[in-house]
Scaffold this active site. Structure first.
Site, PDB file in Angstrom:
ATOM      1  N   CYS A  30      -5.262  26.169  23.030  1.00  0.00           N
ATOM      2  CA  CYS A  30      -4.386  27.326  23.295  1.00  0.00           C
ATOM      3  C   CYS A  30      -4.282  27.418  24.803  1.00  0.00           C
ATOM      4  CB  CYS A  30      -5.005  28.587  22.708  1.00  0.00           C
ATOM      5  SG  CYS A  30      -5.203  28.469  20.933  1.00  0.00           S
ATOM      6  N   ALA A  31      -3.376  26.660  25.376  1.00  0.00           N
ATOM      7  CA  ALA A  31      -3.529  26.281  26.780  1.00  0.00           C
ATOM      8  C   ALA A  31      -2.698  27.053  27.794  1.00  0.00           C
ATOM      9  CB  ALA A  31      -3.210  24.797  26.917  1.00  0.00           C
ATOM     10  N   PRO A  72      -1.043  29.688  30.302  1.00  0.00           N
ATOM     11  CA  PRO A  72      -0.208  28.907  31.220  1.00  0.00           C
ATOM     12  C   PRO A  72      -0.897  27.691  31.844  1.00  0.00           C
ATOM     13  CG  PRO A  72      -1.053  30.855  32.333  1.00  0.00           C
ATOM     14  CD  PRO A  72      -1.552  30.934  30.923  1.00  0.00           C
ATOM     15  N   GLY A  73      -2.096  27.389  31.410  1.00  0.00           N
ATOM     16  CA  GLY A  73      -2.687  26.118  31.832  1.00  0.00           C
ATOM     17  C   GLY A  73      -3.753  26.231  32.910  1.00  0.00           C
ATOM     18  N   GLY A  74      -4.230  27.441  33.171  1.00  0.00           N
ATOM     19  CA  GLY A  74      -5.276  27.606  34.191  1.00  0.00           C
ATOM     20  C   GLY A  74      -6.505  26.773  33.864  1.00  0.00           C
ATOM     21  N   LYS A  75      -6.971  26.882  32.624  1.00  0.00           N
ATOM     22  CA  LYS A  75      -8.188  26.144  32.252  1.00  0.00           C
ATOM     23  C   LYS A  75      -7.875  24.660  32.065  1.00  0.00           C
ATOM     24  CE  LYS A  75     -10.301  30.238  30.242  1.00  0.00           C
ATOM     25  NZ  LYS A  75      -9.066  31.068  30.159  1.00  0.00           N
ATOM     26  N   ASP A  94       0.197  24.528  23.030  1.00  0.00           N
ATOM     27  CA  ASP A  94       0.470  25.958  22.905  1.00  0.00           C
ATOM     28  C   ASP A  94       1.642  26.127  21.952  1.00  0.00           C
ATOM     29  OD1 ASP A  94      -0.570  28.543  24.682  1.00  0.00           O
ATOM     30  OD2 ASP A  94       1.343  28.860  23.665  1.00  0.00           O
ATOM     31  N   ASP A 100      -9.778  28.471  23.756  1.00  0.00           N
ATOM     32  CA  ASP A 100      -9.664  29.735  24.503  1.00  0.00           C
ATOM     33  C   ASP A 100      -8.689  30.569  23.673  1.00  0.00           C
ATOM     34  OD1 ASP A 100     -10.027  31.475  26.706  1.00  0.00           O
ATOM     35  OD2 ASP A 100      -8.141  30.815  27.582  1.00  0.00           O
ATOM     36  N   CYS A 105     -10.999  36.753  26.055  1.00  0.00           N
ATOM     37  CA  CYS A 105     -11.066  37.763  27.130  1.00  0.00           C
ATOM     38  C   CYS A 105     -11.035  39.141  26.476  1.00  0.00           C
ATOM     39  CB  CYS A 105      -9.936  37.585  28.135  1.00  0.00           C
ATOM     40  SG  CYS A 105      -8.298  37.721  27.435  1.00  0.00           S
TER      41      CYS A 105
HETATM   42  N1  SAM Z   1      -6.199  28.994  28.103  1.00  0.00           N
HETATM   43  C1  SAM Z   1      -5.121  29.670  28.800  1.00  0.00           C
HETATM   44  C2  SAM Z   1      -5.406  29.654  30.291  1.00  0.00           C
HETATM   45  O1  SAM Z   1      -6.568  29.650  30.686  1.00  0.00           O
HETATM   46  O2  SAM Z   1      -4.443  29.644  31.081  1.00  0.00           O
HETATM   47  C3  SAM Z   1      -4.896  31.051  28.253  1.00  0.00           C
HETATM   48  C4  SAM Z   1      -4.664  31.050  26.775  1.00  0.00           C
HETATM   49  S1  SAM Z   1      -4.236  32.594  26.080  1.00  0.00           S
HETATM   50  C5  SAM Z   1      -5.783  33.359  25.947  1.00  0.00           C
HETATM   51  C6  SAM Z   1      -3.923  32.161  24.412  1.00  0.00           C
HETATM   52  C7  SAM Z   1      -2.726  31.263  24.201  1.00  0.00           C
HETATM   53  O3  SAM Z   1      -2.753  30.863  22.838  1.00  0.00           O
HETATM   54  C8  SAM Z   1      -1.372  31.900  24.401  1.00  0.00           C
HETATM   55  O4  SAM Z   1      -0.669  31.210  25.389  1.00  0.00           O
HETATM   56  C9  SAM Z   1      -0.668  31.747  23.043  1.00  0.00           C
HETATM   57  O5  SAM Z   1       0.700  31.410  23.171  1.00  0.00           O
HETATM   58  C10 SAM Z   1      -1.441  30.612  22.435  1.00  0.00           C
HETATM   59  N2  SAM Z   1      -1.462  30.532  20.941  1.00  0.00           N
HETATM   60  C11 SAM Z   1      -1.532  31.541  20.044  1.00  0.00           C
HETATM   61  N3  SAM Z   1      -1.572  31.056  18.797  1.00  0.00           N
HETATM   62  C12 SAM Z   1      -1.548  29.705  18.904  1.00  0.00           C
HETATM   63  C13 SAM Z   1      -1.548  28.637  17.953  1.00  0.00           C
HETATM   64  N4  SAM Z   1      -1.599  28.879  16.649  1.00  0.00           N
HETATM   65  N5  SAM Z   1      -1.486  27.371  18.431  1.00  0.00           N
HETATM   66  C14 SAM Z   1      -1.434  27.120  19.748  1.00  0.00           C
HETATM   67  N6  SAM Z   1      -1.406  28.098  20.691  1.00  0.00           N
HETATM   68  C15 SAM Z   1      -1.468  29.366  20.270  1.00  0.00           C
END
Ligand code: SAM
Length: 460
Positions: free
Chosen positions: A245-246, A248-251, A269, A325, A375
């Site tokens: 669940c990447a 905007p890609g910070g991690k 994502d 994440d 978070c």
């Molecule tokens: N890891 C990211 C970072 O550090 O920048 C932040 C991720 S954020 C907590 C959760 C992300 O999960 C969102 O961008 C959302 O669009 C995505 N998401 C939600 N359900 C999902 C799924 N079933 N498959 C893939 N991504 C999903």
């Protein structure tokens, strides 16, 4: 104690959170009064920004000291433009080798002006973390507002202000004073919408540098616990890693940087237009090992393991490490002055997290590492998910985390003391009122973070 209100929430959500913090196990351990105090402090500290701005330095591109020096020079230029003479402190974190910390000054005494600009809650939160007001965030401004006018900026807590209004009497909070960089007519123009800063903040309630356009390849704004999660995953050069669940890609980018850009980081994502952000971030940080795909990670395991393709779905046991994440209720984010969600929305996440967890375990190689993070502050999305995972997947074991700078896991999910010690929960409510201005910068920064949770598993 504070010039800010507590985070505003629906009463049903407040009561639910209260029951989390005052659960039987927690009350038996610390007493009712202490557990209630933790809960009340949480509500208060969520609406305030953390005490430090944390930036992750691109140590795959340059040594930390060099980046620190360049950042200081850039911020000095910014200060010269705003005629500020205060010395900027930039401190390397003693235990997280790619983190620089900048203390946030606030809340400062700022006198409100008669002209008011109203911004959305998200924009208001960004202002509290050092941003200027970009024009799409503005919902109301004085009728004859012109470039150069001094204005007070208010955050609309419940999203009730109509776009284009002249004023707003609803639930709003003052976030500082600024100078208009656009006329009102331009801000709300429909034919050719403007771009850029609408109000430049000159007296923000919380003073911290604006990182907009500052050394984009060398520094990346990221909360300390998020950087810790990347280190806990422990990526090594040459590995194949999945970030489920990447966006905007910070991690994702942090993982690629830790791998010295050697190997492959697959970033998935579900939201298509967020994929471009991952790619842009990777490009900005000069990382070529990131491959981003729009995909529902629940379905990321291939039905036909013999058919290997470059992108998803993938055969089982395809990855050395997996980061989940997870999408979550986000109740640890700071500053957050208002949560408009219903209890039903808050409680909708655990089932999705479990589906994603099933896929994560299948996609992980034997001997591989899985990191689960959120978070948010609920037990249902954190410690209870760990208890469920340990029961559901007997081949998973909890692992120690490095670095471990947050607190241990929270009582209430029936985990043993030993299991709780292996979990990392960032609990700003535990450090908040005790913040000692004389404590070393990193100590204060370690406690006063967003609320965050990390669990690390090994697949045996
Ligand atoms: N890891 C990211 C970072 O550090 O920048 C932040 C991720 S954020 C907590 C959760 C992300 O999960 C969102 O961008 C959302 O669009 C995505 N998401 C939600 N359900 C999902 C799924 N079933 N498959 C893939 N991504 C999903």
């Amino acid at each position: 104690m504070s010039i800010f209100p507590r985070i505003s929430m629906k009463p049903e959500v407040t009561e639910y959170l209260r029951s989390v913090f005052l659960n039987k196990e927690a009350v038996a351990a610390v007493g009712h009064q202490e557990a209630e105090l933790h809960f009340q402090r949480l509500l208060l500290c969520l609406s305030h920004p953390p005490s430090h701005t944390c930036v992750r330095a691109s140590t795959h591109l340059a040594p930390l000291e060099e980046i620190r020096h360049e950042l200081r020079e850039e911020l000095k230029k910014q200060q010269a433009r705003s005629s500020s003479a205060e010395e900027i402190q930039i401190v390397p974190h003693p235990r997280v080798e790619d983190v620089l910390l900048l203390p946030v000054d606030g809340p400062r005494p700022v006198t409100q002006l008669s002209s008011e600009v109203v911004v959305g809650a998200q924009c208001g939160s960004a202002v509290l973390r050092g941003a200027h007001v970009f024009h799409p965030g503005i919902t109301a401004s004085p009728k004859y507002m012109k470039i150069g006018d001094a204005v007070s900026v208010f955050s609309d807590l419940e999203g009730r202000c109509t776009r284009g209004a002249f004023s707003f009497q609803g639930n709003k909070v003052f976030v500082g004073n600024g100078v208009a960089e656009m006329d009102r007519s331009r801000i709300f123009a429909t034919d050719e919408p403007p771009r850029g800063v609408g109000v430049r903040m000159v007296e923000p309630l919380y003073q911290s540098p604006s990182f907009d356009g500052v050394l984009p390849s060398l520094v990346f704004l990221q909360n300390l616990p998020s950087v810790v999660a990347g280190h806990v995953l422990g990526p090594r050069p040459g590995e194949r890693i999945l970030d489920m669940c990447a966006a905007p890609g910070g991690k994702t980018c942090h993982i690629a940087a830790l791998m010295e850009d050697q190997g492959e980081v697959v970033a998935l994502d579900r939201i298509r237009n967020k994929i471009e952000r991952i790619r842009q971030n990777a490009q900005m940080l000069h990382l070529k090992s990131v491959k981003a795909y729009c995909f529902n990670s629940v379905q990321a395991v291939s039905d036909d393991p013999s058919q290997e393709t470059e992108g998803p779905p993938f055969p089982p046991e395809s990855f050395d490490r997996v980061l989940l994440d997870a999408p979550c209720s986000g109740l640890g984010r700071r500053p957050n002055m208002s949560c408009t969600w219903s209890l039903k929305e808050i409680c909708s996440y655990p089932p999705l997290q479990r589906k994603l967890f099933h896929a994560a375990v299948q996609l992980l190689k034997k001997g591989g590492v899985l990191v689960y993070s959120t978070c948010t502050v609920t037990l249902a999305e954190n410690e209870e998910q760990v208890a469920w995972a340990l029961k559901t997947f007997p081949d998973l074991t909890l692992q120690p985390q490095e670095p471990h700078i947050g607190a241990e896991g929270m009582l209430g999910a029936g985990l043993s003391a030993e299991q709780l010690r292996l979990l990392q929960r960032f609990r700003p409510e535990l450090s908040w009122e005790q913040t000692d201005a004389t404590a070393p910068v990193a100590c204060r920064a370690d406690g006063d973070t967003i609320g965050f949770f990390i669990a690390k598993f090994l697949k045996n």
